[in-house]
Every structure is written in C-alpha cells, then in structure tokens.
Scaffold this active site. Structure first.
Site, PDB file in Angstrom:
ATOM      1  N   ASN A 110     -60.107  25.875 -47.235  1.00 59.80           N
ATOM      2  CA  ASN A 110     -60.360  24.441 -47.014  1.00 59.80           C
ATOM      3  C   ASN A 110     -60.876  24.236 -45.865  1.00 59.80           C
ATOM      4  O   ASN A 110     -60.712  25.015 -44.560  1.00 59.80           O
ATOM      5  CB  ASN A 110     -58.752  23.843 -47.012  1.00 59.80           C
ATOM      6  CG  ASN A 110     -58.070  23.707 -48.698  1.00 59.80           C
ATOM      7  OD1 ASN A 110     -59.044  23.781 -49.567  1.00 59.80           O
ATOM      8  ND2 ASN A 110     -56.843  23.794 -48.675  1.00 59.80           N
TER       9      ASN A 110
ATOM     10  N   ASP B 207     -59.577  21.973 -42.895  1.00 61.99           N
ATOM     11  CA  ASP B 207     -58.439  20.955 -42.499  1.00 61.99           C
ATOM     12  C   ASP B 207     -59.010  19.756 -41.630  1.00 61.99           C
ATOM     13  O   ASP B 207     -59.490  19.933 -40.598  1.00 61.99           O
ATOM     14  CB  ASP B 207     -57.585  21.897 -41.824  1.00 61.99           C
ATOM     15  CG  ASP B 207     -56.742  22.480 -42.791  1.00 61.99           C
ATOM     16  OD1 ASP B 207     -56.939  22.695 -43.944  1.00 61.99           O
ATOM     17  OD2 ASP B 207     -55.854  23.332 -42.142  1.00 61.99           O
TER      18      ASP B 207
ATOM     19  N   GLU C 212     -52.292  27.752 -54.617  1.00 59.75           N
ATOM     20  CA  GLU C 212     -53.331  26.454 -54.322  1.00 59.75           C
ATOM     21  C   GLU C 212     -54.519  26.896 -55.063  1.00 59.75           C
ATOM     22  O   GLU C 212     -55.273  25.784 -54.924  1.00 59.75           O
ATOM     23  CB  GLU C 212     -53.881  26.370 -52.833  1.00 59.75           C
ATOM     24  CG  GLU C 212     -52.737  25.921 -51.921  1.00 59.75           C
ATOM     25  CD  GLU C 212     -53.197  25.407 -50.558  1.00 59.75           C
ATOM     26  OE1 GLU C 212     -52.803  24.428 -49.841  1.00 59.75           O
ATOM     27  OE2 GLU C 212     -53.928  26.230 -50.028  1.00 59.75           O
TER      28      GLU C 212
ATOM     29  N   ALA D 191     -36.267  27.732 -38.375  1.00 59.29           N
ATOM     30  CA  ALA D 191     -35.916  27.986 -37.099  1.00 59.29           C
ATOM     31  C   ALA D 191     -34.941  28.988 -36.969  1.00 59.29           C
ATOM     32  O   ALA D 191     -34.633  29.877 -35.948  1.00 59.29           O
ATOM     33  CB  ALA D 191     -35.340  26.940 -36.219  1.00 59.29           C
TER      34      ALA D 191
ATOM     35  N   ASP E 253     -48.133  30.860 -43.420  1.00 62.47           N
ATOM     36  CA  ASP E 253     -49.301  31.732 -43.841  1.00 62.47           C
ATOM     37  C   ASP E 253     -49.289  32.833 -43.119  1.00 62.47           C
ATOM     38  O   ASP E 253     -49.654  34.132 -43.445  1.00 62.47           O
ATOM     39  CB  ASP E 253     -50.640  31.088 -43.807  1.00 62.47           C
ATOM     40  CG  ASP E 253     -50.603  29.770 -44.935  1.00 62.47           C
ATOM     41  OD1 ASP E 253     -50.193  30.055 -45.921  1.00 62.47           O
ATOM     42  OD2 ASP E 253     -51.282  28.887 -44.491  1.00 62.47           O
TER      43      ASP E 253
END
Length: 275
Positions: free
Chosen positions: A11, A13, A134, A197, A227
């Site tokens: 993609n 972005d 995706e 976290a 990713d």
C-alpha cells in the site's frame, strides 16, 4: 542466509498526524500529511530483509506512479520484487490517522491487492512463507496448500479461518483482540501473542513457553510495530533461536519500530537486538 517469501498487501500509506483523532462527525484542522510506503505484507517484507533475511515479496501493484514508488521502497530495503504482479487496479492505499500518543486508526482501500493471481507465482515450495489477511483469502489458502516449509500467519485483520489454515499454519501471530476473536488459537501448536506495552508471550499448545517485556522506548507511531515484530519473530525462529531469545529479539525490534514514524522503519540486522 534465511530465506522467506512474504505474501501480503502493498500500500501507499497516506498518513495524517494530528494532536488527537476526530470523533465521528468531527473535523480537526491541525493535520500534517505524509505519503509513505506501507501495507502489512510490504512492511513485513522490508523488516525481514533489513533484519538479514533473503526476502521475496509476493503481491500486486497497479500501473500508477505509486506502484513505482512502492517497488523502489522494497528494493531499497533489500527485498526481491520480481514476483510482484502488475494489475489493472490502482495500487492499494491506506488512510491513516495517528495521534500525538502514536495510536492510529486505518482505512484500507485494497485496489491491486484484491487482484493477486496465486497461479502466477513461481516459487520453491520449501521456502517458508509469512502471510497476513489483507489480501484475498483464496490467495492465502493457495500459498498454504502449495507450501511445504513453515507457513506463518499474522491473523490481521482478524477473521474466521478455514480448516486448511488451521492445519497448515505453524506459527500464528496475533494481538489480544485477534486472540480473543479466535478461541481455537488456545490449542494451536505455536502462537505469538502481543500485549502492547506489556510485551509478548509465546504459547505452544496453549502452554506459555516464553515471555518478554516490551523494551523501553518513546512512542512515535504504532503503525508498523506489529509488522516489525512479526517479521523479527519469524526470522529469529527460522534461524533456530530458542523461544525466549527469539521473542525478546522480536519485542526489541517492535520497540525500535514504534520509535520511528515510518510504516517501514529503519532496522539493524537481527543480531543487534539479541541479548
């Protein structure tokens, strides 16, 4: 060198950085616009290559200016783009809002990512695969069916999985929401569960076999963190590192990613994150 085929979205972005994300129906007027390479597949391919793997990207782009830019970004990261298909749809686009805490919301317009033809891929079936969701599910299924090496799946965005993927996937990578949406993961052979976290845990057959804290860092953007983590863990396990070492390295890579505003952050070779 560790070899890896990465199947997934490529993609452009389009990122708006704002102090806070707008509520439904609200307009905020303090955005700063950025255009950068992205897509979960491309992000993971770029990360794996920068970490030291020999990576080939399996995906598709359009015939537009963005296509050339996305190919060039992958090549600059060291990714082989010879298997990236060109189709008669616009290159995929992700519209992303990132607030001052680094949190994001994303709308993906698949474009060319929805037109991947798996029969056009000429590949060594023994090369491990890292895939996400995706792209069209039939394409993911095809790679799972025709691969004989490790098949790793980042279950994002979360959806129900067919029996083929349950049978063939050797490593599932999920966040807490994705794990909760798929109760069957509790009995999967190997699951990496990211906890934001709080770091991450590795589960074998539902039993916790490793855990790692999140490395201290300044959060700039969380867009590419998952990713980078997925790529790092897959590469580390393929290199034969033990569970604890591999997971700690992946968390360190994820922390490096959130400190970078790019969807495809600059990363050092994997050995820099060991220890």
């Amino acid at each position: 060198m560790t070899r890896l085929d990465v199947l997934g979205a490529i993609n452009e972005d389009v990122v708006a950085r704002v102090r806070r994300a707008p509520a439904l129906g609200e307009t905020v007027a303090d955005g700063v616009l950025q255009h950068q390479p992205g897509g979960k597949g491309a992000n993971q391919a770029a990360a794996a290559a920068r970490l030291g793997a020999q990576v080939r990207m399996l995906g598709a782009v359009g015939r537009d200016a963005a296509a050339a830019q996305m190919r060039a970004a992958l090549e600059s990261a060291g990714v082989d783009v010879s298997a990236v298909q060109t189709v008669d749809e616009p290159t995929g686009t992700a519209l992303i809002v990132v607030d001052e805490a680094g949190e994001n919301s994303i709308v993906v317009c698949p474009g060319a990512n929805a037109r991947i033809d798996p029969d056009r891929f000429e590949r060594d079936a023994a090369v491990p695969v890292l895939a996400q969701l995706e792209v069209d599910g039939a394409v993911v299924d095809h790679l799972a069916r025709t691969s004989t090496g490790l098949f790793a799946l980042n279950v994002s965005p979360a959806r129900e999985l067919g029996q083929l993927l349950w049978d063939r996937t050797g490593l599932f990578i999920v966040n807490e929401g994705e794990y909760a949406a798929l109760p069957r993961l509790a009995t999967a052979p190997l699951v990496a569960l990211t906890l934001g976290a709080d770091g991450a845990v590795l589960l074998r057959g539902g039993r916790r076999v490793a855990e790692a804290p999140s490395a201290p860092t300044s959060v700039v953007s969380t867009v590419g963190a998952g990713d980078a983590f997925a790529a790092a863990l897959t590469v580390a396990l393929l290199r034969g590192l033990d569970d604890e070492v591999a997971l700690r390295a992946a968390c360190a890579v994820g922390a490096a990613a959130v400190a970078d505003e790019r969807s495809q952050p600059a990363l050092a070779p994997l050995d820099a994150y060991l220890g």
